[in-house]
Write an enzyme that holds these catalytic residues in place. Structure first.
Site, PDB file in Angstrom:
ATOM      1  N   HIS A  95      -5.022  48.510  93.546  1.00 50.35           N
ATOM      2  CA  HIS A  95      -4.228  49.704  93.787  1.00 50.35           C
ATOM      3  C   HIS A  95      -3.873  49.806  95.262  1.00 50.35           C
ATOM      4  O   HIS A  95      -4.330  49.013  96.092  1.00 50.35           O
ATOM      5  CB  HIS A  95      -4.987  50.939  93.315  1.00 50.35           C
ATOM      6  CG  HIS A  95      -5.096  51.029  91.825  1.00 50.35           C
ATOM      7  ND1 HIS A  95      -5.636  52.125  91.179  1.00 50.35           N
ATOM      8  CD2 HIS A  95      -4.729  50.160  90.848  1.00 50.35           C
ATOM      9  CE1 HIS A  95      -5.604  51.918  89.861  1.00 50.35           C
ATOM     10  NE2 HIS A  95      -5.054  50.739  89.644  1.00 50.35           N
ATOM     11  N   GLU A 140      -4.686  52.012  97.608  1.00 50.21           N
ATOM     12  CA  GLU A 140      -5.747  52.373  98.562  1.00 50.21           C
ATOM     13  C   GLU A 140      -6.597  51.178  98.984  1.00 50.21           C
ATOM     14  O   GLU A 140      -6.802  50.968 100.198  1.00 50.21           O
ATOM     15  CB  GLU A 140      -6.628  53.482  97.974  1.00 50.21           C
ATOM     16  CG  GLU A 140      -5.885  54.766  97.649  1.00 50.21           C
ATOM     17  CD  GLU A 140      -5.424  54.845  96.207  1.00 50.21           C
ATOM     18  OE1 GLU A 140      -5.505  55.937  95.622  1.00 50.21           O
ATOM     19  OE2 GLU A 140      -5.009  53.794  95.667  1.00 50.21           O
ATOM     20  N   ALA A 153      40.282  54.204  70.043  1.00 50.31           N
ATOM     21  CA  ALA A 153      40.055  54.496  68.620  1.00 50.31           C
ATOM     22  C   ALA A 153      39.619  53.253  67.857  1.00 50.31           C
ATOM     23  O   ALA A 153      38.858  53.333  66.884  1.00 50.31           O
ATOM     24  CB  ALA A 153      41.328  55.081  68.002  1.00 50.31           C
ATOM     25  N   SER A 172      36.040  48.894  74.285  1.00 51.86           N
ATOM     26  CA  SER A 172      35.482  49.646  75.405  1.00 51.86           C
ATOM     27  C   SER A 172      35.206  48.792  76.635  1.00 51.86           C
ATOM     28  O   SER A 172      34.710  49.321  77.634  1.00 51.86           O
ATOM     29  CB  SER A 172      34.171  50.327  74.975  1.00 51.86           C
ATOM     30  OG  SER A 172      33.199  49.360  74.616  1.00 51.86           O
ATOM     31  N   THR A 227      25.652  50.353  67.672  1.00 52.52           N
ATOM     32  CA  THR A 227      26.007  49.637  68.894  1.00 52.52           C
ATOM     33  C   THR A 227      25.732  48.146  68.746  1.00 52.52           C
ATOM     34  O   THR A 227      26.527  47.300  69.192  1.00 52.52           O
ATOM     35  CB  THR A 227      25.225  50.210  70.090  1.00 52.52           C
ATOM     36  OG1 THR A 227      25.592  51.579  70.268  1.00 52.52           O
ATOM     37  CG2 THR A 227      25.517  49.441  71.363  1.00 52.52           C
TER      38      THR A 227
END
Length: 374
Positions: A53, A55, A167, A171, A199
């Protein structure tokens, strides 16, 4: 009482923590600074889960100079034995005189115990300096610990008149290369990228991070780009086993409604993980799915999907932040809208937003908006 030097040193600890933005998942991003007689003698930040970590890294750099020093840390030092020893104990052994923490750790295993252990050992302890800035570093970790849900960002690219596709469904591309590159950095900091089966069937997306490690951090070749889990909400298991996202590095999770083993088996052979998250309406339960992701230590979810799923998540109150890329062109009345949000018939029904950031990316504009609390 915090003074100007305290603010300056804590700001440095927060900047150190940010260096782990793309690597620490599922752990929080944490930075630490050791200051003796006004001089920085050690600093460190958490690099990756399972590694030291912040420290201990800062203390190691400080060596004997840590005795009697002040330590600034962006998150309360841990007090429990996990994959690494408790940081509170390391600070006590080093003989530091004072610890200033930006915020308390929301992890129930810590939640004030680290600060209390320091106090009981005679260390002067303060907490709350630059707390809001510290919280912004780890919104997903905090929300997962406090509410059992990940932090959800929903990304949409739109024209100036709020359209996301013609439509016909065409995209690519609404926005320019600068905006599309920006998306890669948000993907890289996320634990998972979520989309819907619509999607996948329409675009066959990759949903991966297409950056090299040197673009994300300076930690060297031992820290390759981490690919977020790809999550597809697919109620009827319509995912083709040959979908592009099943051929790429990293895990793909499919949440379905009712588990059909005949459809599931070829997807499992292709590498998918599949779980049932159904509800009574023959749909995937959105909140249940997100809670399951939190159980899997998913902190931040990046949503890239169409207007139906995006609207459903928004209407269910499951979106924390919208990332809107706005392109300077018009696509007309026949093009597809940004969100499918039926039932908003009165001004009082509006979903209020707070714009927290706006900036230009090439010719496009990026807006970041938080959902305003009722």
């Amino acid at each position: 009482m915090a003074d100007r030097d305290d603010h300056r040193h804590m700001a440095r600890a927060l900047r150190l923590a940010e260096r782990g933005l793309y690597t620490t998942d599922p752990n929080p991003r944490v930075g630490a600074l050791v200051v003796k007689d006004g001089v920085v003698v050690g600093e460190g930040f958490h690099h990756r889960a399972g590694e030291p970590h912040a420290e201990p890294l800062a203390l190691s750099q400080a060596g004997e100079k840590a005795r009697g020093a002040t330590v600034y840390v962006s998150l309360e030092p841990c007090s429990h034995q996990g994959r690494t020893p408790p940081c509170a104990d390391a600070l006590i052994r080093a003989g530091v005189a004072r610890v200033v923490a930006a915020m308390q750790d929301p992890n129930p295993l810590v939640a004030g115990r680290g600060l209390q252990r320091l106090r009981e050992a005679g260390v002067s302890v303060e907490c709350g300096l630059l707390e809001e800035q510290a919280q912004q570093l780890n919104p997903g970790f905090i929300k997962r610990m406090e509410r059992g849900l990940p932090f959800v960002r929903c990304k949409m690219a739109m024209s100036l008149d709020g359209r996301t596709a013609m439509a016909s469904g065409e995209s690519q591309w609404i926005t320019g290369p600068e905006a599309r590159r920006d998306v890669q950095f948000f993907r890289a900091r996320s634990s998972a990228i979520l989309t819907g089966i619509g999607t996948v069937l329409a675009d066959d997306p990759s949903l991966n991070v297409r950056l090299v490690a040197e673009e994300l951090h300076d930690l060297g070749p031992d820290y390759p780009v981490r690919q977020p889990m790809r999550v597809v909400l697919d109620s009827g298991l319509a995912m083709p086993p040959g979908a592009k996202l099943l051929t790429l590095a990293g895990e793909t999770m499919i949440f379905c409604n009712r588990l059909d083993e005949t459809k599931a088996e070829p997807l499992r052979r292709a590498g998918a993980l599949i779980e049932s998250m159904g509800d009574d309406a023959d749909r995937v339960d959105l909140e249940k799915s997100l809670r399951r992701l939190a159980e899997l230590a998913i902190n931040e979810v990046w949503v890239e999907t169409g207007p139906t799923l995006a609207g459903a998540l928004l209407a269910a109150g499951l979106v924390d932040e919208l990332i809107l890329y706005v392109a300077p062109h018009l696509m007309g009345d026949g093009a597809r809208g940004l969100f499918h949000l039926p039932g908003l018939s009165r001004m009082a029904d509006r979903i209020e937003l707070d714009i927290i950031d706006a900036r230009s990316l090439g010719r496009d504009l990026r807006l970041r908006a938080r959902i305003k609390a009722s």
